[in-house]
Design an enzyme around this catalytic site. Structure first.
Site, mmCIF file in Angstrom:
data_model
loop_
_atom_site.group_PDB
_atom_site.id
_atom_site.type_symbol
_atom_site.label_atom_id
_atom_site.label_comp_id
_atom_site.label_asym_id
_atom_site.label_seq_id
_atom_site.Cartn_x
_atom_site.Cartn_y
_atom_site.Cartn_z
ATOM 1 N N LYS A 78 0.858 -1.180 0.000
ATOM 2 C CA LYS A 78 0.000 0.000 0.000
ATOM 3 C C LYS A 78 0.898 1.235 0.000
ATOM 4 O O LYS A 78 1.937 1.254 0.667
ATOM 5 C CB LYS A 78 -0.871 -0.032 1.265
ATOM 6 C CG LYS A 78 -1.892 1.087 1.393
ATOM 7 C CD LYS A 78 -2.744 0.871 2.648
ATOM 8 C CE LYS A 78 -3.842 1.913 2.784
ATOM 9 N NZ LYS A 78 -4.714 1.657 3.938
ATOM 10 N N SER A 153 -9.718 1.301 3.028
ATOM 11 C CA SER A 153 -8.873 2.118 2.179
ATOM 12 C C SER A 153 -7.804 1.334 1.423
ATOM 13 O O SER A 153 -7.222 1.828 0.462
ATOM 14 C CB SER A 153 -8.207 3.191 3.031
ATOM 15 O OG SER A 153 -7.324 2.605 3.974
ATOM 16 N N SER A 177 -9.873 -1.220 7.118
ATOM 17 C CA SER A 177 -9.278 -0.954 5.804
ATOM 18 C C SER A 177 -8.490 -2.104 5.189
ATOM 19 O O SER A 177 -8.070 -2.015 4.044
ATOM 20 C CB SER A 177 -8.374 0.275 5.879
ATOM 21 O OG SER A 177 -9.143 1.437 6.016
#
Length: 485
Positions: A78, A153, A177
Site C-alpha cells: 500500500k 482504504s 481498511s
C-alpha cells in the site's frame, strides 16, 4: 498454472527445488501487472527495474542456501509505507513527488527476508475511505466486477491479490481498511492486535487505531507474512515487546471444542440476504467440524461508528498538520506570504474527503467542544473495549460478517459520506478495542461478488483466529475461486 497464480508457499517450494527462479517469477508477475492494470488500476507505482535486480539478488541467496519463506517472492505495498528511494504518495496530490530517505520497519523486515517489491498500491487518500475512490491517482476497480468498488482504504492491496498482480501485499487497517477490501475482493486480510506490528515509517492517519497487516490468497500465506513483519521495534513506542510465535504452526486444521461467539448486535435486520446466507453456511461448517456456538452481546456496538469518527478525525487533524508545503510535499506557487503558502498548499494538496475529516477532527478538538466530543468518545471507546473483554471470558473467538453488503457500485455512495461510513460498522469496533480480526472468503453473492467472514480474537490471539480461519478454508473452496479478468 502460471507463476503469477501461485501462493507464497507454492512458489517457495518451486524456488527451493530450483524448478523456477525468482527472476522468472518476477517477470511473470510484471507481465501480469502490465496485462490487467489498465482495467484494475491497483498500482500507483510499478518498480519493474528494481524488482528484477532484487529478484536476481534473491536467486543468489537461494543458490547460497540462505533462503527464507519470503525469499524471491514478489510482493506489493500500500502506498502508505515509506520506501527508500521509491515514491510514496499516500494517494494524495500533497505527496505526489515525495521520495522517502528510509524504509518503514515492516518494509525493511520484508526486504531482509529477500522479498521482491514489485510496486506501490492504490488506496483512499491518506487511508480515509471505504472504497478506494478518493485517490488522486484515480479509482481502483474490483477485479470480480470492474463496475464495483474493491473496498477501502487498502483497495489496491486487495484488488492486486484478486487480479493476481502480486503474490502477497501489505495494507493498513484503521477501521476495517484491510478486512473490508479483503472481503469484497475474495482474499484473506488480517488486522493484527494494536502493537503487534511496528507502525514506524507508516504515514499516520489515526495513530491509536492504525495497524499494519497482510492481504493474501490463503491463510497459510497470511501467517507467513505476519511472522515476517510482527515483533517489537524500538522506533515505535506503541509496539509491544512480546515474542513472535511461529504462526504457521498454529494451522492445525482442528477446531473441535473451540467456543465461537455470535454477537447479536452484528446479526441485524437489514443485513444483505446473501451475506446472511454465507454466515449461516459458515456456522454450519464450523458445527460439522466440532466447534461450539454461543450467543454473546457487545452492547455498545451501536456507538462504534460515531465514536470512531470523533477519535479518528481528531487524530487525523493533528497528524495531517505536518503537511504545509514547507519541507516536503506540494507547495503552492500562488502564495504571497508564509501563512498564505500553508493555506494554499493544503487547499490544493488535499482532496475533499481528507478536508472533511480534518475539519471534523479540528472541530472535535476545539476549545469548548473537546470534553463534549473527543473526551466523551474516548470514554465510549473504553466501554466498547470492555464489551470485548467480557465476551472473551465466555468464548475463544467471535464470528461476524465483515460488511453488511457485498461490494457496491463505483459512485454509488460518494455523494453520501454517512452511507459510506456505515459500510465499516462491523469492522470499526475491533480497532477501537485494539484487538485482532481476520476476513476469510466465505461465499459469493447472487451477482457473483465475494463475501467475507470475520473472525475476531482476544488481544494477541492471532494464532487462534488463524487456526479457525485455516480450518474453515480446509473445509471450503471459496479461497480457490478466482476473478475472471
Amino acid at each position: 498454472m502460471e507463476l503469477f497464480e501461485l501462493t507464497i508457499h507454492e512458489l517457495h517450494d518451486k524456488l527451493k527445488k530450483k524448478e523456477v527462479s525468482s527472476v522468472e517469477a518476477t517477470e511473470s508477475m510484471l507481465a501480469r501487472i502490465e496485462a490487467v492494470e489498465p482495467k484494475v488500476n491497483a498500482f500507483i507505482t510499478v518498480t519493474a527495474d528494481q524488482a528484477l535486480k532484487d529478484a536476481a539478488e534473491a536467486d543468489k541467496r537461494i543458490a547460497d542456501g540462505d533462503m527464507d519463506k519470503l525469499t524471491g517472492i514478489p510482493v506489493a505495498l500500500k502506498d502508505i509505507f515509506l520506501t527508500k528511494g521509491v515514491r510514496t504518495t499516500c494517494a494524495s496530490r500533497i505527496l505526489e513527488n515525495f521520495i522517502p530517505p528510509y524504509d518503514a520497519t515492516s518494509v525493511a523486515r520484508l526486504k531482509a527476508r529477500g522479498a521482491v517489491l514489485v510496486g506501490k498500491l492504490n488506496q483512499d487518500e491518506f487511508a480515509m475511505g471505504s472504497s478506494t475512490e478518493s485517490s488522486y491517482f484515480g479509482k481502483t476497480s474490483n477485479p470480480w466486477n470492474l463496475e464495483c468498488i474493491p473496498g477501502g482504504s487498502s483497495g489496491g492491496s486487495a484488488a492486486a491479490i484478486a487480479a493476481q498482480q502480486a503474490t502477497a501485499t501489505l495494507g493498513t487497517d484503521t477501521g476495517g481498511s484491510i478486512r473490508q477490501p479483503a472481503s469484497h475482493c475474495g482474499c484473506v486480510g488480517l488486522k493484527p492486535t494494536y502493537g503487534r506490528v511496528s507502525r514506524y515509517g507508516v504515514i499516520a492517519y489515526a495513530s491509536s487505531l492504525d495497524q499494519v497487516g497482510p492481504v493474501t490468497r490463503d491463510v497459510t500465506d497470511c501467517a507467513i507474512m505476519l511472522e515476517a513483519v510482527a515483533g517489537y521495534d524500538a522506533k515505535d513506542s506503541t509496539s509491544v515487546d512480546l515474542p513472535v510465535p511461529e504462526y504457521t504452526k498454529a494451522l492445525t486444521g482442528q477446531v473441535k471444542g473451540l467456543k465461537i461467539g455470535l454477537p447479536r448486535e452484528y446479526f441485524i435486520e437489514g443485513l444483505d440476504p446473501d451475506v446472511q446466507k454465507a454466515m449461516d453456511e459458515a456456522i454450519a461448517t464450523y458445527r460439522q467440524m466440532g466447534a461450539e456456538f454461543q450467543e454473546v452481546s457487545l452492547p455498545h456496538t451501536d456507538y462504534a461508528v460515531a465514536t470512531y469518527y470523533l477519535v479518528a478525525t481528531a487524530e487525523a487533524s493533528s497528524n495531517l498538520a505536518r503537511y504545509d508545503g514547507a519541507r516536503f510535499g506540494h507547495r503552492s506557487h500562488e502564495a504571497q506570504s508564509l501563512l498564505d503558502m500553508y493555506r494554499k498548499s493544503r487547499a490544493e494538496g488535499f482532496g475533499e474527503e481528507v478536508k472533511r475529516r480534518i475539519m471534523l477532527g479540528t472541530y472535535a478538538l476545539s476549545s469548548g467542544y473537546y470534553d463534549a466530543y473527543y473526551l466523551k468518545a474516548q470514554k465510549v471507546r473504553t466501554l466498547i473495549m470492555h464489551d470485548f473483554i467480557k465476551a472473551f471470558e465466555q468464548v475463544d473467538v467471535l464470528l461476524t460478517p465483515v460488511a453488511p453488503t457485498p461490494a457496491f457500485r463505483i459512485g454509488e455512495k460518494t455523494s453520501d459520506p454517512l452511507q459510506m461510513y456505515l459500510s465499516d460498522i462491523f469492522t470499526i469496533p475491533v480497532n477501537l478495542a485494539g484487538t485482532c480480526g481476520i476476513s476469510v472468503p466465505a461465499g459469493l453473492s447472487r451477482a457473483g461478488l465475494p463475501i467475507g467472514l470475520q473472525l475476531i480474537g482476544k488481544p494477541f490471539g492471532e494464532e487462534n483466529i488463524l487456526r479457525a480461519a485455516h480450518a474453515f478454508e480446509q473445509n471450503t473452496d471459496w479461497h480457490k475461486r478466482r476473478a475472471a479478468l
